[in-house]
Design a protein around this motif. Sequence first.
Motif, PDB file in Angstrom:
ATOM      1  N   UNK A   1      33.385  23.159  47.460  1.00  0.00           N
ATOM      2  CA  UNK A   1      33.775  24.336  48.243  1.00  0.00           C
ATOM      3  C   UNK A   1      34.944  23.992  49.161  1.00  0.00           C
ATOM      4  N   UNK A   2      34.918  22.823  49.731  1.00  0.00           N
ATOM      5  CA  UNK A   2      36.000  22.393  50.631  1.00  0.00           C
ATOM      6  C   UNK A   2      37.323  22.290  49.875  1.00  0.00           C
ATOM      7  N   UNK A   3      37.282  21.741  48.669  1.00  0.00           N
ATOM      8  CA  UNK A   3      38.497  21.631  47.860  1.00  0.00           C
ATOM      9  C   UNK A   3      39.036  23.001  47.469  1.00  0.00           C
ATOM     10  N   UNK A   4      38.146  23.909  47.113  1.00  0.00           N
ATOM     11  CA  UNK A   4      38.570  25.259  46.754  1.00  0.00           C
ATOM     12  C   UNK A   4      39.195  25.969  47.951  1.00  0.00           C
ATOM     13  N   UNK A   5      38.589  25.806  49.133  1.00  0.00           N
ATOM     14  CA  UNK A   5      39.137  26.411  50.351  1.00  0.00           C
ATOM     15  C   UNK A   5      40.504  25.821  50.665  1.00  0.00           C
ATOM     16  N   UNK A   6      40.657  24.530  50.485  1.00  0.00           N
ATOM     17  CA  UNK A   6      41.949  23.888  50.736  1.00  0.00           C
ATOM     18  C   UNK A   6      43.017  24.428  49.797  1.00  0.00           C
ATOM     19  N   UNK A   7      42.668  24.678  48.551  1.00  0.00           N
ATOM     20  CA  UNK A   7      43.623  25.247  47.600  1.00  0.00           C
ATOM     21  C   UNK A   7      44.099  26.622  48.061  1.00  0.00           C
ATOM     22  N   UNK A   8      43.158  27.449  48.538  1.00  0.00           N
ATOM     23  CA  UNK A   8      43.525  28.774  49.039  1.00  0.00           C
ATOM     24  C   UNK A   8      44.416  28.636  50.264  1.00  0.00           C
ATOM     25  N   UNK A   9      44.064  27.734  51.160  1.00  0.00           N
ATOM     26  CA  UNK A   9      44.869  27.526  52.371  1.00  0.00           C
ATOM     27  C   UNK A   9      46.286  27.070  52.044  1.00  0.00           C
ATOM     28  N   UNK A  10      46.406  26.169  51.100  1.00  0.00           N
ATOM     29  CA  UNK A  10      47.730  25.664  50.721  1.00  0.00           C
ATOM     30  C   UNK A  10      48.623  26.759  50.143  1.00  0.00           C
ATOM     31  N   UNK A  11      48.005  27.754  49.529  1.00  0.00           N
ATOM     32  CA  UNK A  11      48.769  28.836  48.905  1.00  0.00           C
ATOM     33  C   UNK A  11      49.257  29.873  49.921  1.00  0.00           C
ATOM     34  N   UNK A  12      48.773  29.808  51.151  1.00  0.00           N
ATOM     35  CA  UNK A  12      49.147  30.792  52.166  1.00  0.00           C
ATOM     36  C   UNK A  12      50.466  30.419  52.831  1.00  0.00           C
ATOM     37  N   UNK A  13      51.218  31.430  53.245  1.00  0.00           N
ATOM     38  CA  UNK A  13      52.458  31.138  53.966  1.00  0.00           C
ATOM     39  C   UNK A  13      52.154  30.515  55.330  1.00  0.00           C
ATOM     40  N   UNK A  14      53.108  29.801  55.881  1.00  0.00           N
ATOM     41  CA  UNK A  14      52.915  29.120  57.163  1.00  0.00           C
ATOM     42  C   UNK A  14      52.573  30.073  58.298  1.00  0.00           C
ATOM     43  N   UNK A  15      53.055  31.301  58.220  1.00  0.00           N
ATOM     44  CA  UNK A  15      52.815  32.250  59.307  1.00  0.00           C
ATOM     45  C   UNK A  15      51.608  33.156  59.055  1.00  0.00           C
ATOM     46  N   UNK A  16      50.737  32.793  58.102  1.00  0.00           N
ATOM     47  CA  UNK A  16      49.559  33.599  57.807  1.00  0.00           C
ATOM     48  C   UNK A  16      48.627  33.633  59.014  1.00  0.00           C
ATOM     49  N   UNK A  17      48.089  34.817  59.283  1.00  0.00           N
ATOM     50  CA  UNK A  17      47.154  34.948  60.406  1.00  0.00           C
ATOM     51  C   UNK A  17      45.765  34.471  59.985  1.00  0.00           C
ATOM     52  N   UNK A  18      44.939  34.250  60.982  1.00  0.00           N
ATOM     53  CA  UNK A  18      43.554  33.856  60.732  1.00  0.00           C
ATOM     54  C   UNK A  18      42.867  34.907  59.853  1.00  0.00           C
ATOM     55  N   UNK A  19      43.078  36.179  60.177  1.00  0.00           N
ATOM     56  CA  UNK A  19      42.460  37.267  59.417  1.00  0.00           C
ATOM     57  C   UNK A  19      42.928  37.275  57.965  1.00  0.00           C
ATOM     58  N   UNK A  20      44.217  37.044  57.744  1.00  0.00           N
ATOM     59  CA  UNK A  20      44.743  37.005  56.374  1.00  0.00           C
ATOM     60  C   UNK A  20      44.130  35.844  55.593  1.00  0.00           C
ATOM     61  N   UNK A  21      43.992  34.706  56.237  1.00  0.00           N
ATOM     62  CA  UNK A  21      43.406  33.539  55.577  1.00  0.00           C
ATOM     63  C   UNK A  21      41.946  33.807  55.234  1.00  0.00           C
ATOM     64  N   UNK A  22      41.206  34.375  56.178  1.00  0.00           N
ATOM     65  CA  UNK A  22      39.794  34.683  55.925  1.00  0.00           C
ATOM     66  C   UNK A  22      39.648  35.703  54.794  1.00  0.00           C
ATOM     67  N   UNK A  23      40.534  36.690  54.772  1.00  0.00           N
ATOM     68  CA  UNK A  23      40.500  37.705  53.712  1.00  0.00           C
ATOM     69  C   UNK A  23      40.763  37.052  52.351  1.00  0.00           C
ATOM     70  N   UNK A  24      41.717  36.141  52.293  1.00  0.00           N
ATOM     71  CA  UNK A  24      42.025  35.457  51.030  1.00  0.00           C
ATOM     72  C   UNK A  24      40.874  34.562  50.585  1.00  0.00           C
TER      73      UNK A  24
END
Length: 61
Positions: free
Chosen positions: A4-27
């Motif tokens: 699960x941690x690896x999958x979450x890291x993959x999603x995080x890496x795909x987000x732009x640097x200026x992504x908000x907390x809410x956008x990251x949680x939604x993704x």
Amino acid sequence: MSTAKELAQDVLKAQPEDASYEEIMRELAFDRMIAKGLEDCRTGQMIENSEMEHRIRQWQG
């Protein structure tokens, strides 16, 4: 199989640097919903569209 941690890291890496907390949680939630849906398909945990339509009509009262 990824953890699960690896999958979450993959999603995080795909987000732009200026992504908000809410956008990251939604993704993260979206990614999990897709994975769960695919797993349900693989294991046959599905219902017919007509059955879903019937259930929705019951919820509506």
